[in-house]
Design a protein around this motif. Sequence first.
Motif, PDB file in Angstrom:
ATOM      1  N   PRO A 131      16.003  33.696 -51.004  1.00 27.34           N
ATOM      2  CA  PRO A 131      15.836  34.413 -52.054  1.00 27.34           C
ATOM      3  C   PRO A 131      16.807  35.445 -52.338  1.00 27.34           C
ATOM      4  O   PRO A 131      17.259  36.345 -51.373  1.00 27.34           O
ATOM      5  CB  PRO A 131      14.483  35.273 -51.408  1.00 27.34           C
ATOM      6  N   PHE A 132      17.146  36.064 -53.666  1.00 29.50           N
ATOM      7  CA  PHE A 132      18.029  36.729 -53.944  1.00 29.50           C
ATOM      8  C   PHE A 132      17.594  38.161 -53.529  1.00 29.50           C
ATOM      9  O   PHE A 132      18.702  39.033 -53.128  1.00 29.50           O
ATOM     10  CB  PHE A 132      18.195  36.821 -55.315  1.00 29.50           C
ATOM     11  N   ASP A 133      16.192  38.684 -53.509  1.00 31.51           N
ATOM     12  CA  ASP A 133      15.810  39.895 -53.310  1.00 31.51           C
ATOM     13  C   ASP A 133      15.346  39.862 -51.555  1.00 31.51           C
ATOM     14  O   ASP A 133      14.792  40.792 -51.154  1.00 31.51           O
ATOM     15  CB  ASP A 133      14.460  40.336 -53.849  1.00 31.51           C
ATOM     16  N   THR A 134      16.399  39.671 -50.890  1.00 34.67           N
ATOM     17  CA  THR A 134      16.698  39.767 -49.424  1.00 34.67           C
ATOM     18  C   THR A 134      18.017  40.010 -48.955  1.00 34.67           C
ATOM     19  O   THR A 134      19.034  40.001 -50.003  1.00 34.67           O
ATOM     20  CB  THR A 134      16.106  38.465 -48.750  1.00 34.67           C
ATOM     21  N   GLU A 135      18.124  40.495 -47.816  1.00 35.00           N
ATOM     22  CA  GLU A 135      19.477  40.973 -47.359  1.00 35.00           C
ATOM     23  C   GLU A 135      20.489  39.896 -47.466  1.00 35.00           C
ATOM     24  O   GLU A 135      21.550  39.786 -47.621  1.00 35.00           O
ATOM     25  CB  GLU A 135      19.212  41.622 -46.046  1.00 35.00           C
ATOM     26  N   GLU A 136      19.865  38.655 -46.957  1.00 36.36           N
ATOM     27  CA  GLU A 136      20.654  37.523 -46.859  1.00 36.36           C
ATOM     28  C   GLU A 136      21.074  37.068 -48.377  1.00 36.36           C
ATOM     29  O   GLU A 136      22.059  36.609 -48.577  1.00 36.36           O
ATOM     30  CB  GLU A 136      19.521  36.375 -46.277  1.00 36.36           C
ATOM     31  N   LYS A 138      22.326  35.740 -65.070  1.00 39.48           N
ATOM     32  CA  LYS A 138      21.988  36.529 -66.096  1.00 39.48           C
ATOM     33  C   LYS A 138      20.737  37.094 -65.662  1.00 39.48           C
ATOM     34  O   LYS A 138      19.459  36.494 -65.584  1.00 39.48           O
ATOM     35  CB  LYS A 138      21.402  35.440 -67.009  1.00 39.48           C
ATOM     36  N   GLY A 139      20.773  38.641 -65.398  1.00 46.31           N
ATOM     37  CA  GLY A 139      19.637  39.218 -64.869  1.00 46.31           C
ATOM     38  C   GLY A 139      19.150  38.498 -63.646  1.00 46.31           C
ATOM     39  O   GLY A 139      19.694  38.467 -62.644  1.00 46.31           O
ATOM     40  N   ASP A 140      17.641  38.108 -63.611  1.00 45.59           N
ATOM     41  CA  ASP A 140      17.317  37.423 -62.531  1.00 45.59           C
ATOM     42  C   ASP A 140      17.174  36.044 -62.359  1.00 45.59           C
ATOM     43  O   ASP A 140      16.453  35.300 -61.674  1.00 45.59           O
ATOM     44  CB  ASP A 140      15.723  38.105 -62.264  1.00 45.59           C
ATOM     45  N   LEU A 141      17.890  35.350 -63.591  1.00 40.81           N
ATOM     46  CA  LEU A 141      18.002  34.061 -63.572  1.00 40.81           C
ATOM     47  C   LEU A 141      19.555  33.580 -63.094  1.00 40.81           C
ATOM     48  O   LEU A 141      20.524  34.173 -63.292  1.00 40.81           O
ATOM     49  CB  LEU A 141      18.030  33.621 -65.079  1.00 40.81           C
ATOM     50  N   PHE A 142      19.473  32.479 -62.336  1.00 39.29           N
ATOM     51  CA  PHE A 142      20.657  31.966 -61.484  1.00 39.29           C
ATOM     52  C   PHE A 142      20.674  30.551 -61.990  1.00 39.29           C
ATOM     53  O   PHE A 142      19.991  29.530 -61.982  1.00 39.29           O
ATOM     54  CB  PHE A 142      20.538  32.092 -60.131  1.00 39.29           C
ATOM     55  N   TYR A 143      22.054  30.183 -62.705  1.00 41.49           N
ATOM     56  CA  TYR A 143      22.402  28.919 -63.470  1.00 41.49           C
ATOM     57  C   TYR A 143      23.243  28.234 -62.286  1.00 41.49           C
ATOM     58  O   TYR A 143      24.339  28.829 -62.038  1.00 41.49           O
ATOM     59  CB  TYR A 143      22.942  29.230 -64.615  1.00 41.49           C
TER      60      TYR A 143
END
Length: 468
Positions: free
Chosen positions: A262-267, A315-320
């Motif tokens: 998850p991007f919204d974690t420290e990891e 792009k923002g909260d999207l990861f391609y």
Amino acid sequence: MENYTHITGDTLIRLGFRPGKWFKEAIEYINANQLNEEEMRIYLAPYEPKPIIPLNTEGVPFAVNIRAEDEVETSNMESVIASMKEIVKTPTVVGGAIMPDACPTGPIGTIPVGGVVVTKNAIHPGMHSADICCSVLLTDFGKADPKAVLDAAHAVTHFGPGGRDRNTQFRFPSELLEAFEQNEYLKDPQMIQTARAHLGTQGDGNHFLFVGISKQTGNTMMITHHGSRGVGARLFDKGMKIAERFRKEISPDTLKQNAWIPFDTEEGEIYWDALQVLRSWTKANHEVIHDAAAEKLGIAVENRFWNEHNFVFRKGDLFYHAKGATPLDEAFMPDITGPRLIPLNMSEPVLIVEGETTASNLGFAPHGAGRNLSRTQHRKSKGEQTIESVFEEETEGLDVRFFSNEIDITELPSAYKNASAVRNQMEEFGLGTVIDEVMPYGCIMAGDWEKNAPWKVKRRQKQATKMK
């Protein structure tokens, strides 16, 4: 209010907690301090299990920018589509696309080469693979003699396993070293040692050094194709382990190869930063080879541009996640001002392209010609032909060299999809516009370096001794 005079692991499980390494310490603490129910709940709050995220059994739509030309390609395409149908069930996935060069890799549900998968707030290491930031760099050498450029490049590059010895290593840029040392996943001494040794190396497989002539200007151009080598493979391993920990906790039904951080974690933030450092390292990995060739020739370069095609773009909260797909959208590469590069095979031009983002291409183009057959199948397809005869037939008029001095027929043109078909489908599906072509003069590849690998030589010697 209940006092838990003696709890066990079963007590925690009945209270809704999932077993973990923390159980032992928690049980000892609760029992030693005779916590009541409220106190225990407060103590256990950090360990509250996160809700399980189920698969999206219906999946999400994905674009199919590919058309089969024959029976072999039909089978190939069916495998690719079957994999994508499983991938888009992953809870984080919001979109996807496959390119004309798509080919399956790994079990069903593994992102294919030529695949693009879009996820929300999630980085999937398995979707960028171990060859993080596999990329291409072009340098314009003006009117230099193409043979002289290829000779100079041959003298300074490095193909095959491992890295350079201390006497031939390039200087490791201080700003890159600082970036490695500041990232939790890159700072260990072994990672940095690998980054030093592998700088200025190209590996093996389909990685190459290509020299050709611009159709538009007549200038000699050199193009290299390779990724982040051993340092990228090490980061990939770390990323997959981190993603697997999250998968077990929050989405155990997700396929292991599609686990995410998850991007919204420290990891997630540390891993994203590590990917950017690897991107910078890989670009430098190309540049030191090009600069060394220019220095050996004693000439100044006229132009240079670069792009990756195996990476995660945001792009923002999207990861391609692009597993072998060339980014066209400028938002993916704000530091890139030039056109993009699409190599096909050693006997075909490298395409220089531009393009617009559409609903079906998601901002990407193919990254090459792709394969229809595995390496083993391709070898079998040559029947009784000798390696030498296949080589002569497929490289006529070209200066093709193998760094190991052993021909690898699985990298010759017939190992790849028909280049004209890929180009036609690029036009058919709106996957970029060709603005120039670098017509082939010659190239260097690793070759079949395993043929004379030490362990194989030793085995052959042992077998020969037994036969005496």
